[in-house]
Scaffold this motif. Structure first.
Motif, PDB file in Angstrom:
ATOM      1  N   LYS A  53       0.835  -1.197   0.000  1.00 42.44           N
ATOM      2  CA  LYS A  53       0.000   0.000   0.000  1.00 42.44           C
ATOM      3  C   LYS A  53       0.871   1.249   0.000  1.00 42.44           C
ATOM      4  N   GLY A  54       2.002   1.204   0.700  1.00 41.03           N
ATOM      5  CA  GLY A  54       2.930   2.337   0.705  1.00 41.03           C
ATOM      6  C   GLY A  54       3.506   2.587  -0.668  1.00 41.03           C
ATOM      7  N   THR A  55       3.853   1.508  -1.374  1.00 37.59           N
ATOM      8  CA  THR A  55       4.383   1.645  -2.730  1.00 37.59           C
ATOM      9  C   THR A  55       3.324   2.245  -3.656  1.00 37.59           C
ATOM     10  N   ALA A  56       2.095   1.764  -3.517  1.00 35.13           N
ATOM     11  CA  ALA A  56       1.010   2.298  -4.347  1.00 35.13           C
ATOM     12  C   ALA A  56       0.758   3.773  -4.042  1.00 35.13           C
ATOM     13  N   THR A  57       0.850   4.140  -2.787  1.00 38.84           N
ATOM     14  CA  THR A  57       0.639   5.535  -2.412  1.00 38.84           C
ATOM     15  C   THR A  57       1.751   6.424  -2.954  1.00 38.84           C
ATOM     16  N   ASP A  58       2.984   5.909  -2.962  1.00 36.53           N
ATOM     17  CA  ASP A  58       4.084   6.676  -3.560  1.00 36.53           C
ATOM     18  C   ASP A  58       3.817   6.953  -5.037  1.00 36.53           C
ATOM     19  N   ARG A  59       3.321   5.959  -5.719  1.00 36.26           N
ATOM     20  CA  ARG A  59       2.992   6.150  -7.140  1.00 36.26           C
ATOM     21  C   ARG A  59       1.827   7.117  -7.313  1.00 36.26           C
ATOM     22  N   GLN A  60       0.887   7.068  -6.377  1.00 37.25           N
ATOM     23  CA  GLN A  60      -0.241   7.992  -6.429  1.00 37.25           C
ATOM     24  C   GLN A  60       0.254   9.428  -6.237  1.00 37.25           C
ATOM     25  N   ILE A  61       1.218   9.621  -5.354  1.00 35.86           N
ATOM     26  CA  ILE A  61       1.777  10.961  -5.135  1.00 35.86           C
ATOM     27  C   ILE A  61       2.483  11.445  -6.397  1.00 35.86           C
ATOM     28  N   GLU A  62       3.255  10.566  -7.027  1.00 36.33           N
ATOM     29  CA  GLU A  62       3.939  10.941  -8.267  1.00 36.33           C
ATOM     30  C   GLU A  62       2.943  11.341  -9.345  1.00 36.33           C
ATOM     31  N   ALA A  63       1.870  10.549  -9.495  1.00 34.49           N
ATOM     32  CA  ALA A  63       0.866  10.845 -10.522  1.00 34.49           C
ATOM     33  C   ALA A  63       0.138  12.147 -10.220  1.00 34.49           C
ATOM     34  N   ALA A  64      -0.217  12.352  -8.955  1.00 33.40           N
ATOM     35  CA  ALA A  64      -0.921  13.584  -8.593  1.00 33.40           C
ATOM     36  C   ALA A  64      -0.014  14.793  -8.768  1.00 33.40           C
ATOM     37  N   SER A  65       1.276  14.618  -8.513  1.00 33.80           N
ATOM     38  CA  SER A  65       2.217  15.726  -8.693  1.00 33.80           C
ATOM     39  C   SER A  65       2.350  16.102 -10.165  1.00 33.80           C
ATOM     40  N   VAL A  66       2.461  15.083 -11.004  1.00 36.34           N
ATOM     41  CA  VAL A  66       2.546  15.347 -12.456  1.00 36.34           C
ATOM     42  C   VAL A  66       1.261  16.014 -12.934  1.00 36.34           C
ATOM     43  N   ALA A  67       0.114  15.519 -12.452  1.00 37.91           N
ATOM     44  CA  ALA A  67      -1.170  16.093 -12.869  1.00 37.91           C
ATOM     45  C   ALA A  67      -1.287  17.543 -12.390  1.00 37.91           C
ATOM     46  N   PHE A  68      -0.842  17.810 -11.184  1.00 40.78           N
ATOM     47  CA  PHE A  68      -0.919  19.165 -10.656  1.00 40.78           C
ATOM     48  C   PHE A  68      -0.058  20.120 -11.472  1.00 40.78           C
TER      49      PHE A  68
END
Length: 165
Positions: A53-68
């Motif tokens: 879940k931590g790994t998935a959340t890290d990827r979610q942060i990366e995706a949200a950062s790129v989207a932002f």
């Protein structure tokens, strides 16, 4: 000659009862071992899930950062509104908050695994605190006076006075 002439099978019955109790204790010990093993396995699986879940959340942060960054760039060109930028920023913040939560879950899972393995003790964790030793405590108090001390008598008077009120 003294003693019973006929026991009516009491000796054989007591022998069988003792063997049955022995077998029951062995079975209980086996079941307890299996339960501990199952608890350790469950704790390990929970830890692995928390790590994933931590790994998935890290990827979610990366995706949200790129989207932002993309939404902010589009807004600077006039293709997006301020509300779109704020929504993208909120998604990034939510992802970061989620990562903090998953780190907490991972720590809890690792401590649960240590507890299931019996390794969550002060001596195993090398905490540097004094641990309770029954033999040491016994040796400390075995030569203590058995009669009441002055402090004990004073405390008894205080407690009796409080109980009377």
């Amino acid at each position: 000659v003294s003693g019973p002439i006929y026991s009516g099978g009491a000796i054989a019955s007591a022998s069988r009862a003792a063997m049955a109790q022995r077998d029951a204790k062995r079975a209980g010990l086996h079941v307890a071992g299996l339960e501990v093993e199952q608890e350790v396995r469950n704790a390990f699986v929970v830890l692995e899930v928390a790590r994933a879940k931590g790994t998935a959340t890290d990827r979610q942060i990366e995706a949200a950062s790129v989207a932002f960054r993309g939404v902010r760039e589009e807004a600077s060109l006039g293709a997006r509104t301020t509300l779109d930028v704020l929504n993208a920023e909120q998604e990034l913040l939510d992802a970061r908050v989620s990562r903090i939560s998953t780190r907490i879950d991972e720590q809890i899972a690792s401590y649960s695994l240590l507890a299931a393995m019996g390794k969550l003790t002060a001596t195993e964790l090398d905490l540097g605190v004094k641990t309770y030793d029954p033999a040491e405590y016994y040796n400390l108090v075995k030569s203590a006076p058995r009669a009441k001390s002055k402090q004990g008598a004073a405390l008894d008077r205080v407690l009796q006075g409080l109980a009377g009120n």
